[in-house]
Design an enzyme around this catalytic site. Structure first.
Site: not given
Length: 311
Positions: A42-43, A134, A164, A190, A192-193, A207
């Site tokens: 994605t990033t 994913y 993921k 996946g 992050d927060e 990830v």
């Protein structure tokens, strides 16, 4: 600056800048303690790149990461099964450490069995490579529960090694872990927060986009968790959340991630490709101030350029 020329990009801005990948690898390893890379996800705007570009990006990461990175996993998902297979085969040829695939998201698989068949065909194109699913339902629109997908998956996809999981459903995630304890699967989270919650649920890794510039802080959280110091781990998680909560309110996505990474690392990450729009100056200034107030960014780093100028 984009806003001055009405958003038109110069030709060089439309092309991938392969020349920074080497310093990007060094930055991640030395400054962030990040040694595993998920390429063309994605990033990295993997789905906005041509097949030829995706191959070149993958090759450059594998080459530049040699003897420096532990694992380079290539995302090879595509709407076209044939393209996905081509990318999988290419990943194997260049010596990648694994491949990952999202559910096709235009013409969608509506049942678990159909999705498995699609994934199986891609995995078969790289029979020697670890295969990861994913799971990112918010972006694919494919809402098949990961826990159901994993039920008996190794019988159908022998190279399956894990997933993921980019969703906030911790019931689904927890049951992925709980129902597959006998397997040695990687359960990579996946969101992050929410990583600390996932670690408590048995996540084996993570990830995410923020680890490009908050990798060190996240590693400190992981170490605290390993030592069973949950109150310290929670402090780190809250600290990370304060930043993410702040930027989410400003409008936080792939474009903004690129701008923040450029700011923190000193490596020019460039603008995104259409249909995304470059992050605004206002956003970047606000994010910079927030990073400084949270002590994620020292003034010295920015001024003296001491940091060596991830996809």
């Amino acid at each position: 600056e984009n806003h001055r020329n009405k958003g038109k990009q110069t030709d060089s801005e439309r092309e991938i800048n392969f020349s920074v990948i080497g310093q990007y690898v060094d930055y991640l390893v030395k400054e962030q303690g990040v040694k595993n890379i998920f390429v063309n996800g994605t990033t990295g705007e993997g789905l906005s790149l041509s097949i030829s570009e995706r191959r070149q990006v993958a090759e450059e990461w594998v080459t530049k990461g040699k003897d420096k990175l532990d694992q380079v996993v290539i995302h090879v998902g595509a709407l076209s099964l044939k393209e996905s297979q081509e990318l999988a085969q290419h990943a194997a040829e260049i010596g990648a450490d694994g491949i990952a695939v999202i559910a096709p998201f235009f013409l969608k698989p509506w049942t678990k069995d159909i999705l498995i068949n699609f994934l199986k065909e891609v995995a078969a194109a790289a029979p020697a490579l670890p295969f990861y699913y994913y799971h990112i339902p918010a972006l694919t629109g494919v809402k098949i529960r990961a826990e159901e997908l994993l039920d008996g998956i190794q019988d159908k996809i022998p190279t399956f090694r894990g997933l993921k999981f980019s969703d906030t459903d911790l019931l689904d995630f927890g049951q992925c872990v709980d129902q597959n304890r006998q397997q040695q699967f990687a359960f990579l989270f996946g969101v992050d927060e929410q990583l600390l919650s996932a670690l408590v649920m048995g996540a084996t890794g993570a990830v995410g986009s923020t680890y490009n510039y908050l990798g060190k802080k996240t590693n400190q959280m992981l170490e605290a968790f390993e030592r069973k110091d949950l109150s310290l781990a929670l402090n780190y998680q809250f600290c990370i959340q304060r930043f993410i909560n702040f930027v989410v309110k400003l409008g936080f996505g792939v474009s903004q991630t690129k701008a923040i990474m450029t700011l923190v690392s000193g490596i020019p990450m460039g603008p995104p490709r259409l249909p995304l729009q470059k992050a605004s100056r206002e956003f970047t200034d606000s994010a910079e101030a927030k990073l400084k107030s949270l002590d994620f960014l020292s003034f010295a780093d920015l001024k003296d350029g001491s940091l060596e100028a991830s996809s």
